[in-house]
Design a protein around this motif. Sequence first.
Motif, mmCIF file in Angstrom:
data_model
loop_
_atom_site.group_PDB
_atom_site.id
_atom_site.type_symbol
_atom_site.label_atom_id
_atom_site.label_comp_id
_atom_site.label_asym_id
_atom_site.label_seq_id
_atom_site.Cartn_x
_atom_site.Cartn_y
_atom_site.Cartn_z
ATOM 1 N N SER A 30 30.347 2.726 6.080
ATOM 2 C CA SER A 30 29.990 1.657 6.897
ATOM 3 C C SER A 30 30.031 0.518 6.343
ATOM 4 C CB SER A 30 28.376 2.257 7.062
ATOM 5 O OG SER A 30 27.709 1.306 7.959
ATOM 6 N N LYS A 31 30.248 -0.604 7.246
ATOM 7 C CA LYS A 31 30.386 -2.089 6.971
ATOM 8 C C LYS A 31 29.176 -2.568 8.079
ATOM 9 C CE LYS A 31 34.849 -2.609 4.850
ATOM 10 N NZ LYS A 31 36.020 -3.539 4.797
ATOM 11 N N LYS A 32 28.200 -1.970 8.240
ATOM 12 C CA LYS A 32 27.220 -2.459 9.316
ATOM 13 C C LYS A 32 26.631 -3.747 8.915
ATOM 14 C CE LYS A 32 24.668 -1.924 12.865
ATOM 15 N NZ LYS A 32 25.269 -2.073 14.229
ATOM 16 N N ASP A 59 20.270 -3.035 1.959
ATOM 17 C CA ASP A 59 21.310 -3.697 2.753
ATOM 18 C C ASP A 59 22.492 -2.946 2.313
ATOM 19 O OD1 ASP A 59 19.800 -5.754 3.789
ATOM 20 O OD2 ASP A 59 19.729 -6.484 1.897
ATOM 21 N N LEU A 60 22.812 -2.598 1.408
ATOM 22 C CA LEU A 60 24.069 -2.018 0.683
ATOM 23 C C LEU A 60 23.629 -0.795 -0.001
ATOM 24 C CD1 LEU A 60 27.121 -1.511 0.571
ATOM 25 C CD2 LEU A 60 27.083 -3.076 -1.591
ATOM 26 N N LEU A 61 24.032 0.432 0.244
ATOM 27 C CA LEU A 61 23.858 1.724 -0.390
ATOM 28 C C LEU A 61 25.132 2.033 -1.245
ATOM 29 C CD1 LEU A 61 22.171 4.323 -1.184
ATOM 30 C CD2 LEU A 61 23.149 5.326 1.158
ATOM 31 N N ILE A 62 25.043 2.220 -2.615
ATOM 32 C CA ILE A 62 26.078 2.772 -3.429
ATOM 33 C C ILE A 62 26.076 3.994 -3.845
ATOM 34 C CG2 ILE A 62 27.675 2.182 -5.534
ATOM 35 C CD1 ILE A 62 26.884 -0.700 -5.265
ATOM 36 N N THR A 63 26.980 4.898 -3.721
ATOM 37 C CA THR A 63 26.920 6.198 -4.253
ATOM 38 C C THR A 63 28.310 6.557 -4.814
ATOM 39 O OG1 THR A 63 27.672 7.373 -2.313
ATOM 40 C CG2 THR A 63 25.262 6.976 -2.567
ATOM 41 N N HIS A 64 28.089 7.650 -5.783
ATOM 42 C CA HIS A 64 29.341 8.067 -6.398
ATOM 43 C C HIS A 64 30.000 9.255 -5.552
ATOM 44 C CE1 HIS A 64 31.931 9.349 -9.558
ATOM 45 N NE2 HIS A 64 31.516 10.652 -9.595
ATOM 46 N N HIS A 65 29.278 9.797 -4.698
ATOM 47 C CA HIS A 65 29.893 10.553 -3.814
ATOM 48 C C HIS A 65 29.841 10.269 -2.283
ATOM 49 C CE1 HIS A 65 29.024 13.930 -6.607
ATOM 50 N NE2 HIS A 65 30.027 13.522 -7.060
#
Length: 253
Positions: A30-32, A59-65
């Motif tokens: 997502s680039k919301k 504002d931005l969620l970073i995950t490995h999966h």
Amino acid sequence: MNLQQFQQSISTLFPQQLLEDFTGDYGFTSKKNDCISTIGYCTNLSLEVMEQAAANNVDLLITHHDAWDFLYGLQEACVAKLEAYNISHFWIHGPLDMIEFGTCTSLMNELGLSVVRYSTYDDDTEFPGIGEFHLPVSFEQLAGKMSSTLAEPVRAWKNNEKQVKKVGILTGAGHASQHLKMAYEQGCDTYITGEVTLYTIQYAQFLGMNLLVGSHTFTEFFGVKSLCEQLENEHPALRFVPLKESHFELQNA
């Protein structure tokens, strides 16, 4: 920071060839939200994690999966919630496993191992990272250290009577017998990963190589944390929030 600046940071941190090798194994769900002041991070994309992200004004969620394709309907549900909460999401899988500051190396650092060889990817094959203790430790000491580091029980198979000196690590799903064979051929007396099968256990026993298994989630968490530390060095004004995930994989171990 906006999303274009974030993408530029990723391009700076990760070699272009590595990103090309893993095309389709990272990117935006997502680039919301294009105005990034708070970044939340964890290993997995889930509905539960997004509730925490919203509560922390992420504002931005970073995950490995990313959401796994075979968890049918999860991807769509996650995208809907990201949209509802005005949160962008970026995931990075293969490149983070194989970068020098990534999942294998960060777990080595947590366990007190010095890097002998980084985990690598070549000719469509993953090679485990190799770490070494300056002074050998007992298998029981290493198992205890790993359990406390991951904050969860670990499964342990002691298959030799040596002090632990050289350790092979492939976090997450590094349970294939070929990966154990690679570590053994590099002189490892112990192997660490985040998933296990009957074949993993039998082959480790056959080789006489100790086996330590944590959860897929928490053997890889430190790689995401390490990535965020790299980003924080470049963007010190950003706020970073670790998001908590359940230790459901090994709770009955």
